[in-house]
Write an enzyme that holds these catalytic residues in place. Sequence first.
Site, mmCIF file in Angstrom:
data_model
loop_
_atom_site.group_PDB
_atom_site.id
_atom_site.type_symbol
_atom_site.label_atom_id
_atom_site.label_comp_id
_atom_site.label_asym_id
_atom_site.label_seq_id
_atom_site.Cartn_x
_atom_site.Cartn_y
_atom_site.Cartn_z
ATOM 1 N N TYR A 285 3.408 -8.211 -44.875
ATOM 2 C CA TYR A 285 2.588 -6.995 -44.829
ATOM 3 C C TYR A 285 2.247 -6.498 -46.236
ATOM 4 O O TYR A 285 1.109 -6.123 -46.509
ATOM 5 C CB TYR A 285 3.317 -5.903 -44.026
ATOM 6 C CG TYR A 285 2.401 -4.795 -43.577
ATOM 7 C CD1 TYR A 285 1.594 -4.932 -42.443
ATOM 8 C CD2 TYR A 285 2.317 -3.594 -44.292
ATOM 9 C CE1 TYR A 285 0.742 -3.929 -42.042
ATOM 10 C CE2 TYR A 285 1.464 -2.581 -43.895
ATOM 11 C CZ TYR A 285 0.685 -2.757 -42.768
ATOM 12 O OH TYR A 285 -0.173 -1.757 -42.374
ATOM 13 N N LYS B 101 -5.262 -7.305 -43.491
ATOM 14 C CA LYS B 101 -5.404 -8.341 -44.515
ATOM 15 C C LYS B 101 -6.836 -8.564 -45.012
ATOM 16 O O LYS B 101 -7.038 -9.194 -46.064
ATOM 17 C CB LYS B 101 -4.882 -9.692 -43.976
ATOM 18 C CG LYS B 101 -3.400 -9.723 -43.774
ATOM 19 C CD LYS B 101 -2.660 -9.799 -45.097
ATOM 20 C CE LYS B 101 -1.221 -9.415 -44.973
ATOM 21 N NZ LYS B 101 -0.792 -8.308 -45.797
ATOM 22 N N HIS C 71 2.801 3.907 -49.649
ATOM 23 C CA HIS C 71 3.705 3.933 -48.491
ATOM 24 C C HIS C 71 4.800 2.891 -48.670
ATOM 25 O O HIS C 71 4.516 1.736 -48.985
ATOM 26 C CB HIS C 71 2.942 3.623 -47.199
ATOM 27 C CG HIS C 71 2.084 4.755 -46.734
ATOM 28 N ND1 HIS C 71 1.618 4.862 -45.450
ATOM 29 C CD2 HIS C 71 1.619 5.852 -47.381
ATOM 30 C CE1 HIS C 71 0.902 5.958 -45.323
ATOM 31 N NE2 HIS C 71 0.873 6.579 -46.480
ATOM 32 N N TYR D 34 2.307 1.725 -35.766
ATOM 33 C CA TYR D 34 1.776 0.692 -34.874
ATOM 34 C C TYR D 34 2.491 0.866 -33.530
ATOM 35 O O TYR D 34 3.723 0.732 -33.479
ATOM 36 C CB TYR D 34 2.090 -0.701 -35.400
ATOM 37 C CG TYR D 34 1.249 -1.137 -36.579
ATOM 38 C CD1 TYR D 34 0.143 -1.956 -36.394
ATOM 39 C CD2 TYR D 34 1.578 -0.752 -37.881
ATOM 40 C CE1 TYR D 34 -0.628 -2.376 -37.464
ATOM 41 C CE2 TYR D 34 0.810 -1.167 -38.966
ATOM 42 C CZ TYR D 34 -0.288 -1.975 -38.754
ATOM 43 O OH TYR D 34 -1.057 -2.384 -39.810
ATOM 44 N N PRO E 132 -7.781 -7.144 -37.457
ATOM 45 C CA PRO E 132 -7.342 -6.165 -38.463
ATOM 46 C C PRO E 132 -5.877 -5.730 -38.364
ATOM 47 O O PRO E 132 -5.408 -4.977 -39.209
ATOM 48 C CB PRO E 132 -8.277 -4.968 -38.214
ATOM 49 C CG PRO E 132 -8.777 -5.136 -36.828
ATOM 50 C CD PRO E 132 -8.767 -6.597 -36.521
HETATM 51 C C1 LIG Z 1 -15.887 -2.193 -38.551
HETATM 52 C C2 LIG Z 1 -14.860 -2.902 -39.395
HETATM 53 C C3 LIG Z 1 -13.577 -2.357 -39.534
HETATM 54 C C4 LIG Z 1 -12.636 -3.003 -40.320
HETATM 55 N N1 LIG Z 1 -11.381 -2.476 -40.410
HETATM 56 C C5 LIG Z 1 -10.453 -3.125 -41.141
HETATM 57 C C6 LIG Z 1 -9.146 -2.612 -41.269
HETATM 58 O O1 LIG Z 1 -8.811 -1.579 -40.722
HETATM 59 N N2 LIG Z 1 -8.263 -3.317 -42.018
HETATM 60 C C7 LIG Z 1 -8.612 -4.497 -42.658
HETATM 61 O O2 LIG Z 1 -7.805 -5.106 -43.348
HETATM 62 N N3 LIG Z 1 -9.827 -4.988 -42.567
HETATM 63 C C8 LIG Z 1 -10.750 -4.332 -41.826
HETATM 64 N N4 LIG Z 1 -11.987 -4.831 -41.754
HETATM 65 C C9 LIG Z 1 -12.264 -6.029 -42.526
HETATM 66 C C10 LIG Z 1 -12.568 -5.706 -43.982
HETATM 67 O O3 LIG Z 1 -13.332 -4.542 -44.046
HETATM 68 C C11 LIG Z 1 -13.275 -6.915 -44.570
HETATM 69 O O4 LIG Z 1 -12.367 -7.993 -44.537
HETATM 70 C C12 LIG Z 1 -13.793 -6.705 -45.980
HETATM 71 O O5 LIG Z 1 -14.882 -5.820 -45.944
HETATM 72 C C13 LIG Z 1 -14.230 -8.042 -46.598
HETATM 73 O O6 LIG Z 1 -14.910 -7.817 -47.799
HETATM 74 P P1 LIG Z 1 -16.120 -8.740 -48.223
HETATM 75 O O7 LIG Z 1 -16.548 -8.255 -49.548
HETATM 76 O O8 LIG Z 1 -15.756 -10.155 -48.049
HETATM 77 O O9 LIG Z 1 -17.255 -8.486 -47.131
HETATM 78 P P2 LIG Z 1 -18.074 -7.151 -46.792
HETATM 79 O O10 LIG Z 1 -17.274 -5.950 -47.064
HETATM 80 O O11 LIG Z 1 -18.604 -7.362 -45.419
HETATM 81 O O12 LIG Z 1 -19.263 -7.179 -47.832
HETATM 82 C C14 LIG Z 1 -20.373 -8.033 -47.697
HETATM 83 C C15 LIG Z 1 -21.578 -7.364 -48.325
HETATM 84 O O13 LIG Z 1 -22.663 -8.264 -48.257
HETATM 85 C C16 LIG Z 1 -23.832 -7.559 -47.836
HETATM 86 N N5 LIG Z 1 -24.717 -8.523 -47.218
HETATM 87 C C17 LIG Z 1 -24.664 -9.059 -45.982
HETATM 88 N N6 LIG Z 1 -25.674 -9.915 -45.796
HETATM 89 C C18 LIG Z 1 -26.373 -9.954 -46.949
HETATM 90 C C19 LIG Z 1 -27.526 -10.651 -47.373
HETATM 91 N N7 LIG Z 1 -28.157 -11.506 -46.554
HETATM 92 N N8 LIG Z 1 -27.983 -10.442 -48.613
HETATM 93 C C20 LIG Z 1 -27.365 -9.572 -49.462
HETATM 94 N N9 LIG Z 1 -26.260 -8.871 -49.105
HETATM 95 C C21 LIG Z 1 -25.774 -9.065 -47.863
HETATM 96 C C22 LIG Z 1 -23.291 -6.515 -46.879
HETATM 97 O O14 LIG Z 1 -24.178 -5.424 -46.722
HETATM 98 C C23 LIG Z 1 -21.999 -6.119 -47.578
HETATM 99 O O15 LIG Z 1 -22.190 -5.057 -48.483
HETATM 100 C C24 LIG Z 1 -12.962 -4.207 -40.981
HETATM 101 C C25 LIG Z 1 -14.233 -4.735 -40.847
HETATM 102 C C26 LIG Z 1 -15.178 -4.113 -40.049
HETATM 103 C C27 LIG Z 1 -16.555 -4.734 -39.899
#
Ligand SMILES: Cc1cc2nc3c(=O)[nH]c(=O)nc-3n(C[C@H](O)[C@H](O)[C@H](O)COP(=O)(O)OP(=O)(O)OC[C@H]3O[C@@H](n4cnc5c(N)ncnc54)[C@H](O)[C@@H]3O)c2cc1C
Length: 391
Positions: free
Chosen positions: A385, A297, A72, A201, A293
Amino acid sequence: MRTRVAIVGAGPAGLVLSHLLALQGIDSVVLEVRSREYVERRVRAGVLEQGSVDLLVGAGVGERLKREGMVHHGIELRFEGQGHRIPLSELTGGRAITVYGQQEVVKDLIRARLEAGGQISFEAGAVSLHDLETPAPAVRFEQGGTTHELRCDFVAGCDGFHGVCRDAVPAGGLTVFQKEYPFAWLGILAAAPPATAEIIYAYHERGFALHSMRSSQISRLYLQCRPDETLEAWPDDRIWGELQVRLGAGGGWSLTEGPILERGITTLRSFVVEPMQHGRLFLAGDAAHIVPPTGAKGMNLAIADVRVLAEALTRWYRTGEADLLEAYSATCLRRVWRAEHFSWWMTSMLHRWDGDEGIEHRLQLSQLRYVCGSKAAAMSLAENYVGLETV
Ligand SMILES: Cc1cc2nc3c(=O)[nH]c(=O)nc-3n(C[C@H](O)[C@H](O)[C@H](O)COP(=O)(O)OP(=O)(O)OC[C@H]3O[C@@H](n4cnc5c(N)ncnc54)[C@H](O)[C@@H]3O)c2cc1C
């Protein structure tokens, strides 16, 4: 069990880190509490910054992303019944965003790791961290009814906001900065062709709305709601009715409706811990910080953190120099705070505030008109962005 880097969590942060380390010949084990099927189906973010795309493509895991991701070059801001395009690429020297679901990024990375012989232990429960202040920390976990101990040189806490790694830091070791917002997002995934080519948005008197997409047949839509509301209060016709009103731009535009495949309510929060390190534990992604969100980011910050961590670990293993590891937290926090500010700013500009007597509304409209009318203001939104190269 023994590895060089124990990675807790198979989200974007943990999987990208494992992949980048493998490219440098550094072995790691990823421990994930959920099943492979669960993490590959979890619908979350969907906007990749230019830098995240470049990293994934450069690391050899961007083939499907290049084929299926939707590039985009602009976004639309809608308010007062009118749409205004922010030409992202024109304002940022050709940079763009790519719409590609987080679960697709996760699928691509899991496949790449497993095909390369990488180790991901799914359904690893009761994870606990030990000896973090020593050169040989350990991670204990349960799998198939047995307790295992994984010895390593470093632990990467990539286990998201609700994980255990952040809490493994002794009291007083981290400073928490946080802010809760008085609203939430009701998000749906719908089998409905998007009614727009670019993300919209919308700021409306009834609240914020967002129209995004996952493919030519699947729309992703969000509505501002109260944080204490439940899904029961939002039957399908109420969701579509509100979306139509809030996104409606007049001029014959209407939203395409279709069966709702998934729905959920997400609270909005700004959260950062400092530092993002304790002893041999390095926190990355949502384990260390959360953004509302609105600025898209979250996933991008997770990828940016582990890029810094992979470089620092590579240097340590190659030369024994700890300088990049020691700078890890400060390096990441510069980008984190820029994204925190941008996400807070977008959120503040686009949501209706409870109890507003009218002053917030007028201030927000003034800000929106300025962003859409001034090239300098639009450029500031655009460069944040698509993701700043340096912060
Ligand atoms: C419902 C929802 C909607 C979202 N929508 C957006 C959006 O539209 N735009 C945006 O930018 N961001 C969005 N986000 C945020 C974005 O998805 C996160 O910032 C991103 O997933 C971060 O990645 P991460 O790998 O740090 O964490 P996560 O993706 O949360 O990964 C962490 C992993 O660790 C695992 N885990 C947790 N606890 C343990 C444990 N004790 N032992 C072993 N494994 C464990 C989990 O199962 C998961 O697989 C959203 C988040 C949520 C919850």
